[in-house]
Design a protein around this motif. Structure first.
Motif, short mmCIF file in Angstrom:
data_model
loop_
_atom_site.label_atom_id
_atom_site.label_comp_id
_atom_site.label_asym_id
_atom_site.label_seq_id
_atom_site.Cartn_x
_atom_site.Cartn_y
_atom_site.Cartn_z
N SER A 76 0.85 -1.19 0.00
CA SER A 76 0.00 0.00 0.00
C SER A 76 0.89 1.25 0.00
N PRO A 77 0.53 2.26 -0.78
CA PRO A 77 1.29 3.51 -0.75
C PRO A 77 0.97 4.38 0.46
N ALA A 78 -0.01 3.96 1.28
CA ALA A 78 -0.45 4.79 2.40
C ALA A 78 -0.33 4.10 3.75
N GLU A 79 -0.45 2.76 3.78
CA GLU A 79 -0.43 2.01 5.04
C GLU A 79 0.84 1.17 5.12
N ARG A 80 1.63 1.38 6.16
CA ARG A 80 2.94 0.74 6.27
C ARG A 80 2.86 -0.78 6.40
N THR A 81 1.75 -1.32 6.83
CA THR A 81 1.68 -2.76 7.10
C THR A 81 0.75 -3.51 6.14
N VAL A 82 0.16 -2.82 5.19
CA VAL A 82 -0.86 -3.41 4.32
C VAL A 82 -0.29 -3.67 2.94
N PHE A 83 -0.67 -4.81 2.36
CA PHE A 83 -0.26 -5.10 0.99
C PHE A 83 -1.36 -5.89 0.27
N ALA A 84 -1.26 -5.90 -1.06
CA ALA A 84 -2.21 -6.65 -1.90
C ALA A 84 -1.45 -7.71 -2.67
N SER A 85 -2.12 -8.82 -2.95
CA SER A 85 -1.54 -9.89 -3.76
C SER A 85 -2.50 -10.25 -4.87
N ALA A 86 -1.94 -10.62 -6.02
CA ALA A 86 -2.73 -11.10 -7.16
C ALA A 86 -2.24 -12.49 -7.51
N SER A 87 -3.18 -13.37 -7.85
CA SER A 87 -2.80 -14.78 -8.00
C SER A 87 -3.43 -15.42 -9.23
#
Length: 500
Positions: free
Chosen positions: A317-328
């Motif tokens: 995430s460009p805004a949340e230090r601990t958040v991410f997205a995955s695509a599968s």
């Protein structure tokens, strides 16, 4: 050898949407010599009589009109845009594609010894918002050589990138046509790090310039994650004459938490200056690696799990230090938080019935995520709606495009314009899109309520289409607004269009 122009610009789109072809009725590759219809050729049955001045003027006028029509037809043939993603007909024997120079501010194509599956732009000290030519760009890439031992990590400097030569008749300042920015020769310089396998994906820390430490992470075909400091290689290119010691080629870290399982997904945090890394593999496992105070990279002992197929893309995430997205490849996008002790996803949304190959988180409009899939569809999702999926509700993209007919291989938001997206596809094209353009409702109604996907039905948001054979990855050059770099089977293409 016959040549077909292959660039498709907004002007062509306007013609197509008005029911006109972007070219002539003659087939390219055929002879296009004007054929006279007899006007201007005279046989005087009264050879002893002189033609009147009026007759001569009329004949000359008719001949001139005929020649102008023939010239217009020839010009139409020369400017026909051949659609790679929507070919009207296959290229004939002896025909090749040629870019339309009037569609570009800059265009350079560079061949490489081996194809590269992935690359990244290296930030430099030349300044932001650069608009002048000749231009300079630094890249880092990894090869896909025919023999494992021939592979390498390559740090490259592309300099002398000149703008397209302009037609003096179209220039307000003809003196500028002889400037060095149009006449310089492009130069490629490189420094190499030997590796023993193909690099599937390579990314450089966004804090490299700020920290003066060019941290570059690679996902290798062997399943290892190697992290290099390529600062010495970059400096050697920036200030020629400085040799690169052999010791600089050794990785800072070689991580084997994926235990030999190949992977393609990797991303550095844009919010953690010291370096924080995500990596994903074909077994559906995601590892979070942090950097300790002593500079060592330490992966978590256990992975994040939840996908049922390979991880194709990871985006912090460009805004949340601990958040991410995955695509599968399981067709889903999932949202995670590294603080979750059970290492499970927070949200999951079905975005495609095929593999989701790529994703890009908008760096400024932080609730938007773009994705691209194996079925050729790419779309934009509003992450604020993902919570609907948790309660059984439907989640739909805010925009979806079926223009490409083959898998999407790359997608990236323009860091200098949060409404513009670059998309690469296995159909051999890089397309540029402007999502700020609204769909013409009258046009949509006239076509029966939707786009049929034919040449005359190009989406309103499609700005440009550029040919890049076997395109693998596409990136915007953040410090040079509007400049795009793409890698494909034949090497690299660097360009800036008049559309952006």
């Amino acid at each position: 050898m016959a040549k077909r122009p292959n660039e498709f610009t907004e002007g062509d789109l306007d013609n197509l949407k008005n029911g006109e072809r972007a070219g002539s009725t003659a087939k390219l590759g055929e002879a296009t010599t004007p054929v006279k219809d007899g006007i201007g050729e005279f046989e005087d049955p009264y050879e002893d009589e002189m033609e009147s001045d009026e007759d001569v003027v009329e004949a000359e006028t008719a001949s001139e009109m005929d020649e102008e029509e023939d010239e217009d037809e020839a010009m139409d043939v020369d400017t026909e845009a051949y659609r790679i993603s929507r070919p009207q007909e296959p290229l004939a024997e002896g025909e090749v594609l040629e870019a339309d120079p009037s569609a570009f501010h800059m265009l350079h194509n560079m061949g490489t010894k081996w194809p590269c599956l992935s690359f990244d732009i290296l930030p430099d000290h030349l300044g932001d918002n650069r608009q002048t030519y000749p231009a300079t760009i630094y890249l880092v890439t990894g090869t896909q050589a025919s023999k494992p031992k021939d592979n390498e990590i390559t740090v490259m400097k592309l300099s002398g990138l000149s703008r397209m030569k302009q037609d003096p008749d179209d220039s307000e300042d003809e003196e500028s046509d002889s400037d060095d920015d149009e006449n310089s020769d492009a130069i490629l310089e490189s420094r190499h790090i030997p590796v023993s396998t193909t690099t599937n994906r390579i990314r450089t820390s966004p804090y490299s310039l700020q920290n003066n430490e060019y941290l570059t992470a690679t996902m290798l075909e062997t399943g290892n994650v190697n992290i290099y400091n390529v600062t010495t290689h970059f400096t050697s290119l920036e200030s020629p004459g400085n040799p690169v010691p052999q010791s600089a080629n050794a990785p800072l870290a070689s991580l084997n938490m994926h235990r030999g399982v190949e992977g393609y997904a990797i991303d550095w945090s844009p919010l953690i200056p010291q370096g924080r890394l995500l990596t994903g593999d074909n077994a559906g496992k995601i590892y979070h690696t942090t950097r300790s105070d002593n500079g060592k990279f330490v992966p978590d002992s256990s992975p994040f799990t939840g996908h049922t197929s390979s991880i194709e893309e990871l985006q912090w995430s460009p805004a949340e230090r601990t958040v991410f997205a995955s695509a599968s490849a399981d067709g889903t996008v999932k949202i995670w938080d590294v603080r979750q002790k059970n290492k499970k996803f927070v949200l999951s949304v079905d975005v495609s019935s095929s593999d989701v190959n790529v994703a890009s988180w908008n760096p400024t409009t932080q609730h938007l995520l773009a994705t691209g899939a194996d079925d050729g569809v790419w779309g934009v999702w509003d992450l604020r709606t993902f919570s609907n999926a948790a309660t059984g509700g439907n989640v739909s993209p805010v925009a979806s495009f079926t223009w490409h007919q083959q898998p999407i291989t790359s997608v990236e938001w323009n860091a200098n314009d949060d409404t513009v997206v670059a998309v690469g596809s296995a159909d051999g094209t890089v397309t540029l899109w402007n999502l700020a353009v609204e769909e013409d409702s009258e046009e949509t109604a006239a076509s029966g309520g939707g786009k049929s996907g034919g040449v005359g039905d190009a989406p309103d948001q499609l700005m440009f289409e550029h040919y890049c054979e076997g395109v693998r990855e596409v990136h915007w050059v953040k410090q040079m607004p509007g400049v795009v770099v793409a890698t494909g089977e034949k090497g690299f293409s660097v360009f800036k269009t008049i559309s952006v």
